[in-house]
Scaffold this motif. Structure first.
Motif, PDB file in Angstrom:
ATOM      1  N   LEU A 199       0.822  -1.215   0.000  1.00  0.00           N
ATOM      2  CA  LEU A 199       0.000   0.000   0.000  1.00  0.00           C
ATOM      3  C   LEU A 199       0.855   1.264   0.000  1.00  0.00           C
ATOM      4  O   LEU A 199       0.443   2.291  -0.551  1.00  0.00           O
ATOM      5  CB  LEU A 199      -0.928  -0.007   1.221  1.00  0.00           C
ATOM      6  CG  LEU A 199      -2.074  -1.021   1.166  1.00  0.00           C
ATOM      7  CD1 LEU A 199      -2.820  -1.047   2.486  1.00  0.00           C
ATOM      8  CD2 LEU A 199      -3.032  -0.689   0.029  1.00  0.00           C
ATOM      9  N   ILE A 200       2.035   1.197   0.592  1.00  0.00           N
ATOM     10  CA  ILE A 200       2.947   2.345   0.551  1.00  0.00           C
ATOM     11  C   ILE A 200       3.329   2.654  -0.889  1.00  0.00           C
ATOM     12  O   ILE A 200       3.366   3.819  -1.312  1.00  0.00           O
ATOM     13  CB  ILE A 200       4.196   2.071   1.410  1.00  0.00           C
ATOM     14  CG1 ILE A 200       3.859   2.178   2.897  1.00  0.00           C
ATOM     15  CG2 ILE A 200       5.327   3.053   1.065  1.00  0.00           C
ATOM     16  CD1 ILE A 200       4.975   1.728   3.816  1.00  0.00           C
ATOM     17  N   ILE A 201       3.608   1.608  -1.665  1.00  0.00           N
ATOM     18  CA  ILE A 201       3.928   1.804  -3.086  1.00  0.00           C
ATOM     19  C   ILE A 201       2.736   2.401  -3.825  1.00  0.00           C
ATOM     20  O   ILE A 201       2.885   3.313  -4.657  1.00  0.00           O
ATOM     21  CB  ILE A 201       4.350   0.466  -3.714  1.00  0.00           C
ATOM     22  CG1 ILE A 201       5.623  -0.058  -3.048  1.00  0.00           C
ATOM     23  CG2 ILE A 201       4.564   0.618  -5.222  1.00  0.00           C
ATOM     24  CD1 ILE A 201       6.037  -1.441  -3.514  1.00  0.00           C
ATOM     25  N   VAL A 202       1.532   1.912  -3.513  1.00  0.00           N
ATOM     26  CA  VAL A 202       0.313   2.450  -4.139  1.00  0.00           C
ATOM     27  C   VAL A 202       0.160   3.941  -3.819  1.00  0.00           C
ATOM     28  O   VAL A 202      -0.126   4.754  -4.703  1.00  0.00           O
ATOM     29  CB  VAL A 202      -0.926   1.665  -3.651  1.00  0.00           C
ATOM     30  CG1 VAL A 202      -2.212   2.341  -4.126  1.00  0.00           C
ATOM     31  CG2 VAL A 202      -0.872   0.223  -4.163  1.00  0.00           C
ATOM     32  N   VAL A 203       0.376   4.291  -2.555  1.00  0.00           N
ATOM     33  CA  VAL A 203       0.230   5.685  -2.147  1.00  0.00           C
ATOM     34  C   VAL A 203       1.280   6.562  -2.825  1.00  0.00           C
ATOM     35  O   VAL A 203       1.010   7.711  -3.183  1.00  0.00           O
ATOM     36  CB  VAL A 203       0.318   5.804  -0.606  1.00  0.00           C
ATOM     37  CG1 VAL A 203       0.422   7.255  -0.174  1.00  0.00           C
ATOM     38  CG2 VAL A 203      -0.908   5.173   0.027  1.00  0.00           C
TER      39      VAL A 203
END
Length: 368
Positions: A200-204
């Motif tokens: 999710l960090i990569i998505v954000v």
């Protein structure tokens, strides 16, 4: 995980006629949901690594707390102030750097501490305590240092601070309870939560670049400050912890807590305090830059720490092997010595027997 808040994203993505692009509304919503999921799963995962005894031990030996607070609310604002003067930042840039440095540590520091086998319990406790202490220390530091660039009084977002504190404590408490109730589950929960948070960090990150392309136009001085601030926080935090004789696993926790700031809280403070100021739009650049380089700097530091830890383990393993070899050699020598002593003993007994036999023979000859 902290990025910019909804109000900051909306401000940075208005179209020319002052309306918000509908596509950006969807991306903003996705970013918000992702941030919430990151916070929840990450803090539950960190809570699953904490025993109740760890909490008692952390509060019983509170030196780490005091070192962390010293780094967070004395060292970091001073570093930001010196950076702003060194690179001769204009008012908007200097204030944004200072505001971010005055914020408490973010939850990403807990993840970084976990990855480097640091004291996760101390890290989580420091994040919670620093968020609470920020209610008083943020306005004090901003009053001390911001006078150089502005006379505007910063409005501290107390509601956001309280919300951040609650959003940390509740998931962590659930994780600690889960470890107490079903300890065998926590290994899987922690792995799942950390992996999901990382994805999710990569998505954000991707969503952030889509929403905030303007951070690319910041001046080179802000870029340098964004690169240096996390590095300096990590370095000085670790050094100060060593100076206060903290063990290395606690030093890693203090280091990450010092250099990893709450970007969301800083962004909110900028919007609430300076929305009507002519400096406002220029102040929006730095939080985005810092958020990007926070990951880059942290990745480099994590790799360095892991490399040093690996070398230490190899050295200790080699020393243990040498110790075992020396011990085996000593045992071998002792065994050889015992064998030699036994052989000598047998010879002495044999000689005594020969002497005794000769004495008997001599007596018999005399009788005859």
């Amino acid at each position: 995980m902290e990025m910019t808040t909804e109000i900051l994203m909306s401000t940075m993505n208005t179209t020319g006629n002052g309306t918000i692009d509908g596509g950006n509304d969807v991306v903003t919503l996705l970013s918000q949901v992702s941030n919430i999921l990151i916070l929840v799963f990450l803090m539950i995962s960190m809570g699953c690594t904490i025993e109740l005894e760890d909490l008692k031990e952390t509060f019983r030996h509170s030196a780490g707390f005091f070192v962390g607070m010293l780094c967070q609310f004395v060292l970091m604002p001073l570093i930001a102030f010196c950076l702003s003067l060194t690179f001769k930042l204009e008012g908007a840039g200097a204030l944004s750097v200072l505001i971010l440095a005055c914020c408490p540590g973010g939850t990403l520091s807990n993840l970084f501490t976990y990855w480097t086998e640091g004291d996760v319990c101390l890290s989580v406790c420091m994040t919670s305590v620093s968020t609470a202490v920020a209610i008083g220390m943020m306005p004090l530091n901003l009053f001390i240092y911001s006078r150089v660039w502005t006379d505007d009084k910063a409005v501290i977002p107390y509601v956001n601070i309280a919300t951040t504190l609650v959003s940390i404590l509740i998931p962590v408490a659930f994780g600690v309870f889960l470890r107490w109730w079903k300890k065998e589950w926590t290994k899987y929960v922690t792995r799942f939560g950390v992996v999901l948070a990382f994805i999710l960090i990569i998505v954000v990150w991707v969503l952030f670049f889509m929403l905030n392309p303007t951070w690319l136009f910041a001046g080179w001085q802000l870029w340098i400050c964004a690169v240096l601030l996390p590095f300096l926080g990590y370095g000085f935090g670790y050094s100060l912890a060593i100076l206060f004789r903290q063990p290395h696993f606690k030093c890693r926790a203090i280091s990450f807590e010092t250099g990893s700031q709450n970007v969301s809280l800083a962004s909110t403070l900028i919007v609430v305090s300076f929305a009507d100021s002519p400096l406002f739009l220029d102040m929006l650049f730095y939080p985005g830059l810092y958020a990007v380089f926070l990951y880059i700097d942290s990745f480099i530091v994590i790799m360095l720490m892991k490399g040093v830890m690996h070398l230490k383990k190899r050295r200790n393993s080699a020393n243990d092997e040498d110790h075992d070899e020396n011990k085996n050699d000593k045992i071998g020598l002792d065994n050889e010595g015992m064998a030699t002593d036994q052989e000598d003993g047998v010879k002495v007994v044999a000689m005594k027997q020969i002497v005794a036999d000769n004495s008997v023979k001599t007596d018999e000859e005399i009788k005859v």
